[in-house]
Design a protein around this motif. Structure first.
Motif, PDB file in Angstrom:
ATOM      1  N   LYS A  54      -2.708  11.055  -4.594  1.00 13.63           N
ATOM      2  CA  LYS A  54      -3.482  12.100  -3.913  1.00 13.63           C
ATOM      3  C   LYS A  54      -4.105  11.577  -2.620  1.00 13.63           C
ATOM      4  O   LYS A  54      -4.109  12.265  -1.601  1.00 13.63           O
ATOM      5  CB  LYS A  54      -4.554  12.652  -4.849  1.00 13.63           C
ATOM      6  N   ALA A  55      -4.625  10.362  -2.650  1.00 13.47           N
ATOM      7  CA  ALA A  55      -5.225   9.772  -1.446  1.00 13.47           C
ATOM      8  C   ALA A  55      -4.182   9.561  -0.357  1.00 13.47           C
ATOM      9  O   ALA A  55      -4.490   9.652   0.836  1.00 13.47           O
ATOM     10  CB  ALA A  55      -5.910   8.451  -1.786  1.00 13.47           C
ATOM     11  N   LEU A  56      -2.927   9.306  -0.765  1.00 10.47           N
ATOM     12  CA  LEU A  56      -1.842   9.118   0.199  1.00 10.47           C
ATOM     13  C   LEU A  56      -1.289  10.446   0.709  1.00 10.47           C
ATOM     14  O   LEU A  56      -0.487  10.479   1.635  1.00 10.47           O
ATOM     15  CB  LEU A  56      -0.707   8.298  -0.425  1.00 10.47           C
ATOM     16  N   GLY A  57      -1.671  11.533   0.085  1.00  9.99           N
ATOM     17  CA  GLY A  57      -1.215  12.845   0.517  1.00  9.99           C
ATOM     18  C   GLY A  57       0.109  13.264  -0.084  1.00  9.99           C
ATOM     19  O   GLY A  57       0.741  14.203   0.391  1.00  9.99           O
ATOM     20  N   GLY A  58       0.566  12.574  -1.112  1.00  7.68           N
ATOM     21  CA  GLY A  58       1.816  12.946  -1.776  1.00  7.68           C
ATOM     22  C   GLY A  58       2.550  11.731  -2.280  1.00  7.68           C
ATOM     23  O   GLY A  58       2.177  10.592  -2.019  1.00  7.68           O
ATOM     24  N   SER A  59       3.631  11.982  -3.002  1.00  8.33           N
ATOM     25  CA  SER A  59       4.347  10.896  -3.680  1.00  8.33           C
ATOM     26  C   SER A  59       5.579  10.392  -2.939  1.00  8.33           C
ATOM     27  O   SER A  59       6.284   9.535  -3.468  1.00  8.33           O
ATOM     28  CB  SER A  59       4.752  11.354  -5.081  1.00  8.33           C
ATOM     29  N   ASP A  60       5.853  10.888  -1.739  1.00  8.26           N
ATOM     30  CA  ASP A  60       7.005  10.401  -0.988  1.00  8.26           C
ATOM     31  C   ASP A  60       6.880   8.896  -0.747  1.00  8.26           C
ATOM     32  O   ASP A  60       5.879   8.425  -0.212  1.00  8.26           O
ATOM     33  CB  ASP A  60       7.134  11.110   0.360  1.00  8.26           C
ATOM     34  N   GLY A  61       7.888   8.145  -1.168  1.00  7.58           N
ATOM     35  CA  GLY A  61       7.898   6.705  -0.980  1.00  7.58           C
ATOM     36  C   GLY A  61       7.036   5.940  -1.966  1.00  7.58           C
ATOM     37  O   GLY A  61       6.800   4.752  -1.791  1.00  7.58           O
ATOM     38  N   VAL A  62       6.559   6.613  -3.005  1.00  8.54           N
ATOM     39  CA  VAL A  62       5.691   5.978  -3.993  1.00  8.54           C
ATOM     40  C   VAL A  62       6.392   5.980  -5.348  1.00  8.54           C
ATOM     41  O   VAL A  62       6.917   7.001  -5.773  1.00  8.54           O
ATOM     42  CB  VAL A  62       4.332   6.723  -4.087  1.00  8.54           C
ATOM     43  N   HIS A  63       6.383   4.821  -6.013  1.00 11.80           N
ATOM     44  CA  HIS A  63       7.013   4.681  -7.321  1.00 11.80           C
ATOM     45  C   HIS A  63       5.993   4.115  -8.304  1.00 11.80           C
ATOM     46  O   HIS A  63       5.304   3.146  -7.997  1.00 11.80           O
ATOM     47  CB  HIS A  63       8.245   3.776  -7.237  1.00 11.80           C
ATOM     48  N   TRP A  64       5.916   4.718  -9.481  1.00 10.95           N
ATOM     49  CA  TRP A  64       4.917   4.344 -10.482  1.00 10.95           C
ATOM     50  C   TRP A  64       4.887   2.850 -10.768  1.00 10.95           C
ATOM     51  O   TRP A  64       3.823   2.258 -10.858  1.00 10.95           O
ATOM     52  CB  TRP A  64       5.183   5.099 -11.788  1.00 10.95           C
ATOM     53  N   THR A  65       6.054   2.254 -10.962  1.00  7.97           N
ATOM     54  CA  THR A  65       6.076   0.843 -11.356  1.00  7.97           C
ATOM     55  C   THR A  65       5.822  -0.100 -10.183  1.00  7.97           C
ATOM     56  O   THR A  65       5.667  -1.297 -10.394  1.00  7.97           O
ATOM     57  CB  THR A  65       7.393   0.482 -12.061  1.00  7.97           C
ATOM     58  N   ASP A  66       5.759   0.434  -8.958  1.00  6.96           N
ATOM     59  CA  ASP A  66       5.362  -0.363  -7.792  1.00  6.96           C
ATOM     60  C   ASP A  66       3.842  -0.452  -7.691  1.00  6.96           C
ATOM     61  O   ASP A  66       3.325  -1.166  -6.835  1.00  6.96           O
ATOM     62  CB  ASP A  66       5.873   0.260  -6.490  1.00  6.96           C
ATOM     63  N   ILE A  67       3.142   0.294  -8.511  1.00  7.78           N
ATOM     64  CA  ILE A  67       1.676   0.326  -8.494  1.00  7.78           C
ATOM     65  C   ILE A  67       1.179  -0.336  -9.771  1.00  7.78           C
ATOM     66  O   ILE A  67       1.444   0.138 -10.868  1.00  7.78           O
ATOM     67  CB  ILE A  67       1.137   1.775  -8.451  1.00  7.78           C
ATOM     68  N   GLU A  68       0.460  -1.421  -9.624  1.00  6.62           N
ATOM     69  CA  GLU A  68      -0.154  -2.078 -10.778  1.00  6.62           C
ATOM     70  C   GLU A  68      -1.657  -2.159 -10.525  1.00  6.62           C
ATOM     71  O   GLU A  68      -2.088  -2.536  -9.438  1.00  6.62           O
ATOM     72  CB  GLU A  68       0.415  -3.477 -10.981  1.00  6.62           C
ATOM     73  N   VAL A  69      -2.423  -1.785 -11.518  1.00  2.87           N
ATOM     74  CA  VAL A  69      -3.871  -1.918 -11.427  1.00  2.87           C
ATOM     75  C   VAL A  69      -4.239  -3.265 -12.038  1.00  2.87           C
ATOM     76  O   VAL A  69      -3.912  -3.537 -13.191  1.00  2.87           O
ATOM     77  CB  VAL A  69      -4.596  -0.764 -12.147  1.00  2.87           C
ATOM     78  N   THR A  70      -4.858  -4.096 -11.221  1.00  4.59           N
ATOM     79  CA  THR A  70      -5.275  -5.423 -11.664  1.00  4.59           C
ATOM     80  C   THR A  70      -6.786  -5.538 -11.463  1.00  4.59           C
ATOM     81  O   THR A  70      -7.427  -4.603 -10.999  1.00  4.59           O
ATOM     82  CB  THR A  70      -4.544  -6.525 -10.872  1.00  4.59           C
ATOM     83  N   SER A  71      -7.315  -6.696 -11.780  1.00  2.00           N
ATOM     84  CA  SER A  71      -8.751  -6.930 -11.595  1.00  2.00           C
ATOM     85  C   SER A  71      -8.972  -8.187 -10.779  1.00  2.00           C
ATOM     86  O   SER A  71      -8.260  -9.179 -10.950  1.00  2.00           O
ATOM     87  CB  SER A  71      -9.450  -7.100 -12.946  1.00  2.00           C
ATOM     88  N   GLU A  72      -9.963  -8.119  -9.909  1.00  2.00           N
ATOM     89  CA  GLU A  72     -10.408  -9.310  -9.203  1.00  2.00           C
ATOM     90  C   GLU A  72     -11.185 -10.176 -10.198  1.00  2.00           C
ATOM     91  O   GLU A  72     -11.568  -9.685 -11.270  1.00  2.00           O
ATOM     92  CB  GLU A  72     -11.310  -8.904  -8.037  1.00  2.00           C
ATOM     93  N   PRO A  73     -11.440 -11.447  -9.879  1.00  5.71           N
ATOM     94  CA  PRO A  73     -12.208 -12.298 -10.800  1.00  5.71           C
ATOM     95  C   PRO A  73     -13.562 -11.693 -11.209  1.00  5.71           C
ATOM     96  O   PRO A  73     -14.029 -11.893 -12.319  1.00  5.71           O
ATOM     97  CB  PRO A  73     -12.396 -13.595 -10.020  1.00  5.71           C
ATOM     98  N   SER A  74     -14.149 -10.896 -10.324  1.00  7.37           N
ATOM     99  CA  SER A  74     -15.433 -10.259 -10.624  1.00  7.37           C
ATOM    100  C   SER A  74     -15.286  -9.119 -11.634  1.00  7.37           C
ATOM    101  O   SER A  74     -16.274  -8.619 -12.157  1.00  7.37           O
ATOM    102  CB  SER A  74     -16.045  -9.699  -9.341  1.00  7.37           C
ATOM    103  N   GLY A  75     -14.034  -8.674 -11.893  1.00  7.11           N
ATOM    104  CA  GLY A  75     -13.784  -7.548 -12.777  1.00  7.11           C
ATOM    105  C   GLY A  75     -13.526  -6.257 -12.026  1.00  7.11           C
ATOM    106  O   GLY A  75     -13.130  -5.251 -12.614  1.00  7.11           O
TER     107      GLY A  75
END
Length: 135
Positions: A54-75
């Protein structure tokens, strides 16, 4: 300069039911390390990926498995982007993505802000003077 904002809310029990009914969703939506998480954490990550789209304005060029949610050392949660999705984000002039996630009372939510250097660098940026009545 903020160029996009996205928010998403997921009903955790309903999300769990979808995963149970359709096991192939797990590898289609999540990275191998994400798949090890509890359903409420998966629901929050799903919300984060939807909010990013939604922030990108749509899914063109976006693939689910190319997006990983990780954490910085701070959490603090952050995105680790790869493949075509990383190229798409970079190509749109986005220099930072800000992510906040939470889950409580059977709901998971995520909020994303996309930030670019300035509007002039955006491929499809258009500007017009703001009218007094624009709100």
């Amino acid at each position: 300069m903020i160029v996009g904002i996205g928010v998403d809310v997921v009903d955790v029990p309903r999300f769990e039911q979808h995963l149970a009914r359709t096991p192939r969703l797990l590898p289609r939506l999540f990275s191998p390390s994400e798949r090890l998480l509890k359903p409420r954490s998966l629901a929050a990550r799903y919300a984060a990926k939807e909010a990013l789209i939604k922030a990108l304005g749509g899914s063109d060029g976006v693939h689910w498995t190319d997006i990983e949610v990780t954490s910085e050392p701070s959490g603090r949660p952050t995105f680790a982007l790869s493949g075509e999705t990383a190229a798409t984000v970079t190509g749109r002039g986005i220099r930072a993505l800000h992510l906040s996630m939470s889950h409580d009372a059977g709901l998971a939510t995520a909020y994303v802000i996309a930030e670019a250097t300035d509007a002039a660098t955006l491929p499809d940026a258009t500007t017009r003077p703001r009218e007094k009545d624009d709100a």
